[in-house]
Design a protein around this motif. Structure first.
Motif, short mmCIF file in Angstrom:
data_model
loop_
_atom_site.label_atom_id
_atom_site.label_comp_id
_atom_site.label_asym_id
_atom_site.label_seq_id
_atom_site.Cartn_x
_atom_site.Cartn_y
_atom_site.Cartn_z
N ALA A 60 0.84 -1.19 0.00
CA ALA A 60 0.00 0.00 0.00
C ALA A 60 0.87 1.24 0.00
CB ALA A 60 -0.90 0.00 1.24
N VAL A 61 0.48 2.23 -0.79
CA VAL A 61 1.25 3.45 -0.92
C VAL A 61 0.44 4.64 -0.41
CG1 VAL A 61 2.31 5.03 -2.56
CG2 VAL A 61 2.51 2.57 -2.91
N GLY A 62 1.07 5.50 0.40
CA GLY A 62 0.47 6.76 0.78
C GLY A 62 -0.78 6.64 1.60
N VAL A 63 -1.02 5.52 2.26
CA VAL A 63 -2.20 5.37 3.08
C VAL A 63 -1.81 5.53 4.53
CG1 VAL A 63 -3.35 3.89 1.42
CG2 VAL A 63 -1.92 2.85 3.16
N GLY A 64 -2.82 5.49 5.39
CA GLY A 64 -2.52 5.51 6.81
C GLY A 64 -2.05 6.86 7.29
N ASP A 65 -1.01 6.84 8.10
CA ASP A 65 -0.60 8.04 8.82
C ASP A 65 -0.25 9.21 7.90
OD1 ASP A 65 -1.02 6.75 11.18
OD2 ASP A 65 1.09 6.28 11.54
N ALA A 66 0.45 8.97 6.80
CA ALA A 66 0.92 10.07 5.96
C ALA A 66 -0.23 10.90 5.40
CB ALA A 66 1.79 9.54 4.83
N GLU A 67 -1.24 10.25 4.84
CA GLU A 67 -2.36 10.99 4.28
C GLU A 67 -3.19 11.68 5.35
OE1 GLU A 67 -4.47 9.79 0.47
OE2 GLU A 67 -3.80 7.85 1.26
N ARG A 68 -3.30 11.05 6.50
CA ARG A 68 -4.04 11.69 7.59
C ARG A 68 -3.24 12.84 8.18
NH1 ARG A 68 -5.43 6.22 8.77
NH2 ARG A 68 -3.64 6.05 10.17
N GLU A 69 -1.93 12.66 8.28
CA GLU A 69 -1.09 13.61 8.99
C GLU A 69 -0.77 14.86 8.18
OE1 GLU A 69 2.63 13.05 12.03
OE2 GLU A 69 2.94 12.27 10.00
N VAL A 70 -0.74 14.75 6.86
CA VAL A 70 -0.26 15.87 6.05
C VAL A 70 -1.10 17.13 6.25
CG1 VAL A 70 -1.62 15.22 3.99
CG2 VAL A 70 0.50 16.53 3.74
N VAL A 71 -2.40 16.98 6.45
CA VAL A 71 -3.26 18.15 6.64
C VAL A 71 -2.92 18.87 7.93
CG1 VAL A 71 -5.63 18.94 6.89
CG2 VAL A 71 -5.10 17.13 5.26
N ASP A 72 -2.76 18.12 9.02
CA ASP A 72 -2.41 18.74 10.29
C ASP A 72 -1.02 19.37 10.25
OD1 ASP A 72 -4.81 18.10 11.51
OD2 ASP A 72 -4.08 16.21 12.34
N LEU A 73 -0.09 18.73 9.57
CA LEU A 73 1.25 19.30 9.45
C LEU A 73 1.20 20.63 8.69
CD1 LEU A 73 3.25 16.07 8.55
CD2 LEU A 73 3.50 17.40 10.65
N CYS A 74 0.43 20.66 7.62
CA CYS A 74 0.30 21.89 6.84
C CYS A 74 -0.35 23.00 7.66
CB CYS A 74 -0.53 21.61 5.58
SG CYS A 74 -0.60 22.99 4.40
N ARG A 75 -1.39 22.66 8.40
CA ARG A 75 -2.07 23.66 9.24
C ARG A 75 -1.14 24.18 10.33
NH1 ARG A 75 -7.60 21.56 11.46
NH2 ARG A 75 -8.06 23.80 11.57
N ASP A 76 -0.38 23.27 10.95
CA ASP A 76 0.56 23.69 12.00
C ASP A 76 1.59 24.67 11.44
OD1 ASP A 76 -0.70 22.09 13.85
OD2 ASP A 76 0.84 20.52 13.86
#
Length: 444
Positions: A9-25
């Motif tokens: 699996a590629v790009g699933v799980g933590d990375a896709e969920r986390e990227v939005v919060d990282l960008c907002r932070d």
């Protein structure tokens, strides 16, 4: 969910969920760059990035070139450290923003209408967040890249990079030992041609810059007198001539390649001397492409006088000048001819143009990664009308590309997001970028 050729699996799980919060932070950390050290600086962002990298086992270093002007660098060991390394770099500073002009506060990281809003959402805390998200997931799951990767999150790009990339290249070049190629901002974004084809523009060239101060000296005097040597009048006429001047179209290698690709996509031959009709069809990328046809010189500031009844002895203006690769001498000669002998021209900041070819294994990796996530994708080269930190890294022999992958809705004015009001990036665009970037690393 998608899978690679190995079935994982590629790009699933933590990375896709986390990227939005990282960008907002990152957006919530005000890193406004006024060009004179009067802003908050990038130190807090550098520390935030370093903390996120250290949490997953990397050993980031923070380099401060001036109080508060900090950059973060880390190196990831690849499966084959003998191979040349890849640099992924981004800047953490942003241009200033006036909250009163925005629909949502520019430093709130608000999510609305399917987008993350805020200063830096596309320039370029989105790519910073995508890089962090992908690296963090790969480190957590023990997935080494094929070769070493150097990560650089840089200060001061919005003012020319003097206190970020340029500082590191001049004072800490060993950080980039073995690096031959790099990716960074303003490339890899989509332009939907039709239901069967989406072009993804990869930056392979960028204009050079001459940020200039223009000065005219005249004779000071009383505002009530007849005055034939008024510095303001002389400068205003020169600036007016320059601002209205249309520089000739010059077809660079990159422009020729882009027009050939676009001609094929649109099913019609394109004439670079008559692009108005074509540009009208390009929606949100028209401004980017239009500025790659010719040199440009835009007056941006004027200054003179201190009292309404006093004719000043001097008047000044600032101009943002950009020249195509191979056309710097022509550009400067045109400037002096247009401005005339009374105007003194001096550089505030100058840097070279860049151009590389659209070929090689790294370009193949981009195309492979894009098609895996968007079957109608086609990567094409284009020239950025502005400049990036790639100019500094070019001095180390590092071949740079703009590749910050985003699949965008056709109606979004992407070019207008850069330094504009209501800057925002689609949430699903960030998640798409994570998946593509992860695949790209695997094939790089």
């Amino acid at each position: 969910m998608s899978e690679s050729s190995t079935g994982r699996a590629v790009g699933v799980g933590d990375a896709e969920r986390e990227v939005v919060d990282l960008c907002r932070d990152l957006i919530r950390i005000d890193t406004s760059n006024y060009g004179d050290h009067s802003g908050p600086g990038e130190r807090l962002a550098a520390e935030y990035v370093a903390e996120k990298l250290a949490e997953v086992g990397l050993e980031p270093q923070i380099f401060e070139s001036h109080k508060g002007r900090a950059s973060t660098v880390a190196r990831i060991e690849g499966e084959d450290p003998s191979r040349p390394a890849l640099l992924i770099h981004g800047h953490t500073d942003v241009v200033p923003a006036n909250a009163a002009d925005w629909t949502h506060d520019p430093f709130s990281g608000e999510i609305a209408d399917g987008c993350v809003w805020g200063r830096g959402a596309v320039d370029m805390k989105d790519m910073d967040a995508m890089t962090l998200a992908v690296v963090r997931e790969r480190m957590r799951t023990g997935r080494k890249p094929p070769r070493d990767i150097v990560l650089a999150f840089l200060a001061d790009e919005e003012a020319g990079g003097t206190h970020g990339a340029r500082y590191l290249v001049d004072h800490h070049p060993g950080l980039f030992e073995g690096v031959t190629e790099a990716i960074s901002e303003v490339g890899g974004f989509s332009f939907t041609v039709n239901e069967n084809l989406r072009l993804y523009l990869v930056e392979t060239a960028q204009k050079g810059m001459h940020w200039m101060k223009l000065t005219v000296d005249g004779t000071a005097g009383h505002g009530s007198m007849i005055h034939k040597d008024n510095a303001i009048t002389e400068l205003s006429e020169a600036v007016g001539r320059l601002g209205r001047h249309k520089f000739p179209v010059r077809v660079t290698k990159t422009l020729r390649h882009f027009l050939d690709e676009l001609s094929d996509a649109l099913g019609t031959e394109l004439d670079p001397e008559n692009m108005d009709e074509t540009l009208a069809k390009l929606g949100g990328i028209a401004k980017l492409i239009g500025a790659s046809l010719q040199n440009t010189a835009n007056p941006t500031q004027l200054g003179a006088g201190y009292k309404v009844n006093v004719i000043p002895g001097q008047a000044t203006a600032h101009v943002d000048g950009r020249f195509l690769p191979g056309y710097e001498e022509e550009f400067l000669a045109d400037l002096d001819r247009i401005l005339g002998p009374r105007v003194k021209r001096e550089d505030v900041h100058a840097d070279k143009a860049l151009e590389t070819t659209f070929d090689g294994a790294l370009v193949d990796a981009m195309q492979t990664a894009l098609v895996a996530e968007d079957p109608i994708a086609r990567a094409v080269p284009y020239m950025l009308s502005a400049g990036t930190d790639a100019k500094s890294f070019d001095d180390l022999g590092i071949r740079g590309f703009g590749f910050a992958p985003l699949k965008l809705p056709p109606e979004l004015d992407f070019a207008g997001m850069f330094h504009g009001v209501d800057e925002r990036v689609p949430v699903d665009g960030l998640q798409f970028g994570v998946r593509v970037l992860d695949r790209f690393i695997d094939h790089s």
